[in-house]
Design a protein around this motif. Sequence first.
Motif, PDB file in Angstrom:
ATOM      1  N   LEU A 351       0.836  -1.202   0.000  1.00  0.00           N
ATOM      2  CA  LEU A 351       0.000   0.000   0.000  1.00  0.00           C
ATOM      3  C   LEU A 351       0.867   1.247   0.000  1.00  0.00           C
ATOM      4  N   TRP A 352       1.758   1.341   0.943  1.00  0.00           N
ATOM      5  CA  TRP A 352       2.780   2.384   0.914  1.00  0.00           C
ATOM      6  C   TRP A 352       4.014   1.893   1.668  1.00  0.00           C
ATOM      7  N   ARG A 366       0.439  -2.932   3.928  1.00  0.00           N
ATOM      8  CA  ARG A 366      -0.106  -3.801   2.886  1.00  0.00           C
ATOM      9  C   ARG A 366      -1.430  -3.238   2.372  1.00  0.00           C
ATOM     10  N   GLN A 367      -1.577  -3.255   1.057  1.00  0.00           N
ATOM     11  CA  GLN A 367      -2.852  -2.878   0.436  1.00  0.00           C
ATOM     12  C   GLN A 367      -3.764  -4.098   0.424  1.00  0.00           C
ATOM     13  N   ARG A 368      -5.035  -3.865   0.633  1.00  0.00           N
ATOM     14  CA  ARG A 368      -6.013  -4.917   0.417  1.00  0.00           C
ATOM     15  C   ARG A 368      -7.243  -4.271  -0.211  1.00  0.00           C
ATOM     16  N   ARG A 369      -8.065  -5.110  -0.792  1.00  0.00           N
ATOM     17  CA  ARG A 369      -9.260  -4.592  -1.434  1.00  0.00           C
ATOM     18  C   ARG A 369     -10.442  -5.506  -1.130  1.00  0.00           C
ATOM     19  N   TYR A 390     -10.619  -0.076  -2.495  1.00  0.00           N
ATOM     20  CA  TYR A 390      -9.284  -0.135  -1.907  1.00  0.00           C
ATOM     21  C   TYR A 390      -9.204   0.719  -0.652  1.00  0.00           C
ATOM     22  N   ASP A 392      -7.184   3.011   0.098  1.00  0.00           N
ATOM     23  CA  ASP A 392      -6.815   4.417  -0.142  1.00  0.00           C
ATOM     24  C   ASP A 392      -7.917   5.210  -0.840  1.00  0.00           C
ATOM     25  N   ALA A 626      -5.097   6.389   4.078  1.00  0.00           N
ATOM     26  CA  ALA A 626      -4.699   5.067   4.572  1.00  0.00           C
ATOM     27  C   ALA A 626      -3.538   5.145   5.551  1.00  0.00           C
TER      28      ALA A 626
END
Length: 652
Positions: A351-352, A366-369, A390, A392, A626
């Motif tokens: 995620l960043w 971590r990015q999650r969707r 998402y 963000d 986020a």
Amino acid sequence: MTAHPLDRLTAEEIAHNRDILDRAGLIGPATRFPLVMLVEPPKHEVLSWQEDDPWNRCVRTTLLDRDTGAVSEVVASLTHDKVVSRRDVDVTAEGQPPIMGEEFQLVEKILWQDPGWRAAMARRGLDEPERIRVSALSAGCFDIPGEDGRRLVRCLSFLQLDGSDNVWAHPIDGVVAYVDLITGDVVELIDDGIFPLPAERADFELRAENRPVRDTQKPIEISQPEGPSFTVDGNIVRWENWQFRIGFDQVEGLTLHQIGFEDGGRLRPIVYRASVAEMVVPYGDPSPVRFWQNYFDAGEYSLGKEANSLELGCDCLGEIHYFDAVIADDDGNPRTIRNAICMHEEDVGVLWKHTDMYNGSSSTRRQRRLVISFFITVGNYDYGFYWYLYLDGTIELDCKATGVVFASAYPGPRADGSLYPWASEIAPGVGAPFHQHLFSARLDMMVDGVGNAVDEVDAVRVPVGPENPYGNAFTRRATRIRRESEGARTADGSVGRTWHVVNPERRNRMGQPVGYALIPEGQPTLLADPSSSIAKRAAFTTRHLWVTAQHDAERYPSGQYVNQNPGTTGIDTWIRADRDLDGQDLVLWHTFGLTHFPRPEDWPIMPVDHTGFVMKPVGFFDQNPALDVPAPRSSHCHTTESTAAADACSCH
């Protein structure tokens, strides 16, 4: 009564609707129900509605008399238990209702018994009609004498070698039948010549007798030991900072309503209603048996009716929540599609992340969707529609095309040695005509409220001059789309064109209007000639974007009755009103899709191809929304202390 005006129709409500129409004397032995749809209350009424407020729950039904071909449209109030309106549909001017399931079976029986068609098959050495499968295809509208007012399909045929055979592998080319679904007549039979019948089997389910299945794959298991992060309350879904409503109808399939993001203790609206309102598959073969091939999968085939029942481990992987879909069958009775909608979370990478050389910190998130999806099968093709939300604030739609390409016989080289210009040869003697898959996403916008505007934003090159002496400068230009006459737009990847939906009355902490950007793929729009029938009937495909003033009755970009509609009720006719778009209640209609020149690798079944779009916040938030996402705590992520940060993480 259901808890909210936008709640999906229940089985009990569909049965109640049929009972109301029956008691009103509107149902006979030949009556069919091509469309049974919730009448969604006007947008302003829904937005002002408070819990426990009364409302009038209504259903709109299109009725077809199979004996006469007469079509009527009826609105019934479930609240007041009565019919509130009825009108006759002029099928010549307005178009026909969608093709129904029973009509596909009817066509085979008609042709198997027709002497002319049987003779055409006999000329090809085919004397067992029951082995010949007929594909009943939407007729379109081509000003062919004698077709006005008839409920028609045009029929191509395929040979099925046995019960497990892939029929699409054996096209019986050169012959097409035009069939009247009401009278049962073969209106016209075109026999344009005999082509070799491809005989090679094209089974894609591997069996021991033809090819072994590989044994090298190790299992992938996805688990959430503490359960998913989302909650479901009826049709309301809450996940992280997102909230929205699930909807489903037989034309659009999955719909999402009142999508909002919680920010600073307030649920901020973004999209009031999101759907794929239409999709059309125009083919590019001008031959006498194929020039008419153009399919509107929503308006002509009711794609929601074709939704699959999804299976855990096959269609969906992980901690899954399923929603059933309830629609009306051809007789107006409720039919439940089990597990029609699949919802789950996915990890989608970083995620960043930043490792700072000055303060010694190293941080990763971590990015999650959240994935909300459904799959349909319309004849030979299968389509998946995946909405992603998402962390963000990004919204994405991914449409997945797979299934079996529509096959033809592939002619040999021409006299001059050139190849057939309208199709690919994908197997010996098997052709696949060039075609497109063009979708229309209807996005009823509500960015921090209903007063929105759209800016077209382009990157701008700046020539060398007094303000740019070294030639390195570039900037951007935003052009406000003020009226509907300006709202038919084309993407331009050379300048990175995007469209920003802004709210002029809402400002972020920099004093800028809050907004969301629609980021298009910018693939080709309709490739057919502007004078063609399909360009008139699917005018929405001629531009990447249309912006219209919101109108509850303008639900489908080619009109309500697309089947055999001449192109007189679509989005290009609405914008003649030239309504104001600046600071108004707006709808975006985004055209996107695939141009398919089939490959041998697409045979006998096509690997998934992707198309879609992204919407990103642009100044909607005051900073990265986020930042509050916690550091990973998966067993696969090893957290270490650093001199400046305890959340440094090395994740695989």
